[in-house]
Design an enzyme around this catalytic site. Structure first.
Site: not given
Lengths: 331, 331
Positions: B80, B122-124
């Site tokens: 993200h 920090g990902e989706m």
């Protein structure tokens, strides 16, 4: 005149189907004719290959997602290192039917368009030289290019030609509206037909016509009332530098418009209801009632055609000499 | 013992095929058995749907790209708002064969894993609540969930169950190595067979065995010599808090390893040549000659099996009530 005579003679022969088609300002979408399947397959791989971007993360399909109506369904797109783009990504579906590419028509065709995002620092962030070097490093790609272009040395014109060849196949025939155009009276409901009549009678069809229901002219955004855009884009003026072209944009296709939200060049509007309301107000000086609006929206949803229908491509692996993706390198 | 007797009796019956399979430490991959095709189709849509992320831009397929061996082919992943992830994204291909999920095994199975990236900032960058609300707002998804789970109210367990059901189909049978295991003597070259013999004789097979050629144990990275990782990840220790587990990682599958570069949990190594060299040095205390290295690499490339083979899914459009993507909102 010729068209009228032709239509009349067909009608005389009893083919009401052809009559309807000829008389309506919207024409059916024809299925794509693939003349060079190997080139199309190569273009499909390239379209899905994020290694055409500097980061190795962004492909054509990132912003023209073929699972989502050929768009990213975002107000403005996300580019290299999460750059916020200046404009709404237009759908790639039926884009071959447009008179030119990009909202301002600065690319004359799909091939000219395809090179743009690759070396735009805020989009794919690569260069044509780097993108070609990446492809040239992979034997499987070299074999594909050799097959299509008869030489081992890849160049950017070949890359964009292949992508364009694939994109030309991304047409969406067989919408319910097209079935109706072709004579299937039951394809549309009464409400949808009423919406289509209103779409014609109100003047929407003056710009949104032809097989793409748009895409074939530039028009001022805000004919009757001004449009307060959230985007700095100046439209056709950016290309021609003529004052008269300021804020003129390519009329977007309404094919698959149910899938290509948010709407307008600045992606400011999320729903068809709002889009119809705004268009009525600023282009036609007309306030549609809720019922009228709903019937036009119902008609617009009949323009959703066959979506891309193919297998996810498998991409060739990078080689030891492939330039490495650089997602986090400073600009 | 039972296995040996079975193998012996089959061998007596003249089936050298079954004998080889039983005796080798690597087993063929079996084709997926789909027991609930509707659930798999739903999971496929979810896997490709970027609306499970806060930005509307990142899907499972972004980092586990099924066109590229089920990985992103990046050192560490992009999350993200272009967050740089801490670790290399493992391939989703054949992940159903692993003893647990993630490099540290913190998720016991694919369903437990699938929820992780969705609400990882920090990902989706979404939350389970938001992801469910997005899906719940789309009638076509609600119909899919109703079909599979018999109720209109979607929950995150259903979402992850569907994604896991799809991921369980992502096995890659029919590699050349598996054809050889099944008795096709011509499936491998002399060099590849020599590489396989060396892979066994040198001890690689002690950890890289079974149908996934790995994935079934945790092992210390740096048994003989220390590994200087570029990632802060501590491996299994993060889960168990036992000192003995520090820097123990799940042994990665070597299936399709030709496609899943770069290698190791920190993605530090780009080529199979370097990976084999490093593994020999730090795990086995062995320096392979160039020729030995090349033969092992040749063997490893025979582990590439059938890649995902299905049509790109078409995703249902958002509705007026679908929560809007927020790609550029401050964290």
């Amino acid at each position: 005149m010729k068209t009228h005579i032709l239509a009349a003679s067909i009608a005389l022969a009893g083919t009401s189907l052809a009559w309807a088609t000829t008389e309506e300002p919207i024409k059916p979408i024809l299925a794509a004719k693939v003349t060079d399947p190997a080139l199309v397959e190569l273009g499909k791989k390239l379209f899905f290959d994020p290694r055409l971007s500097k980061s190795g993360f962004i492909s054509c399909n990132s912003c023209h997602n073929l699972s989502m109506g050929g768009t990213d369904n975002l107000k403005t797109s996300i580019g290299h290192q999460w750059n916020q783009g200046p404009i709404n990504a237009p759908t790639v579906l039926n884009s071959s039917l447009s008179l030119a590419q990009f909202w301002d028509g600065r690319a004359k065709d799909l091939q000219a368009q395809a090179g743009g995002p690759i070396d735009n620092p805020g989009e794919m962030g690569s260069t044509h030289g780097l993108a070609v070097a990446v492809l040239q490093s992979m034997p499987a790609y070299v074999a594909d290019f050799r097959k299509s272009f008869g030489q081992d040395k890849i160049n950017i014109e070949q890359v964009t030609k292949a992508i364009a060849a694939f994109e030309e196949t991304l047409v969406t025939p067989n919408s319910r509206f097209d079935l109706w155009l072709k004579g299937d009276q039951k394809a549309l409901s009464g409400k949808e037909l009423a919406g289509y009549k209103l779409f014609k009678d109100s003047g929407c069809v003056a710009c949104h016509n032809g097989p793409a229901v748009g895409g074939n002219s530039y028009q001022k955004m805000g004919v009757v009332a001004p449009y307060q855009a959230s985007s700095p884009a100046e439209g056709r003026f950016a290309v021609t530098r003529k004052e008269a072209d300021r804020f003129n944009f390519k009329v977007p296709t309404l094919r698959n418009v149910e899938l290509t939200y948010p709407y307008f060049h600045d992606g400011a509007v999320n729903t068809l209801r709002e889009a119809v309301d705004t268009m009525g107000r600023i282009q036609l000086g007309k306030k549609f009632t809720s019922e009228e609006n709903a019937s036009i929206v119902a008609f617009l949803k009949t323009l959703t055609g066959d979506q891309p229908d193919f297998k996810l491509p498998a991409l060739p692996p990078s080689s030891e000499t492939t330039p490495k993706p650089q997602p986090f390198a400073k600009k």
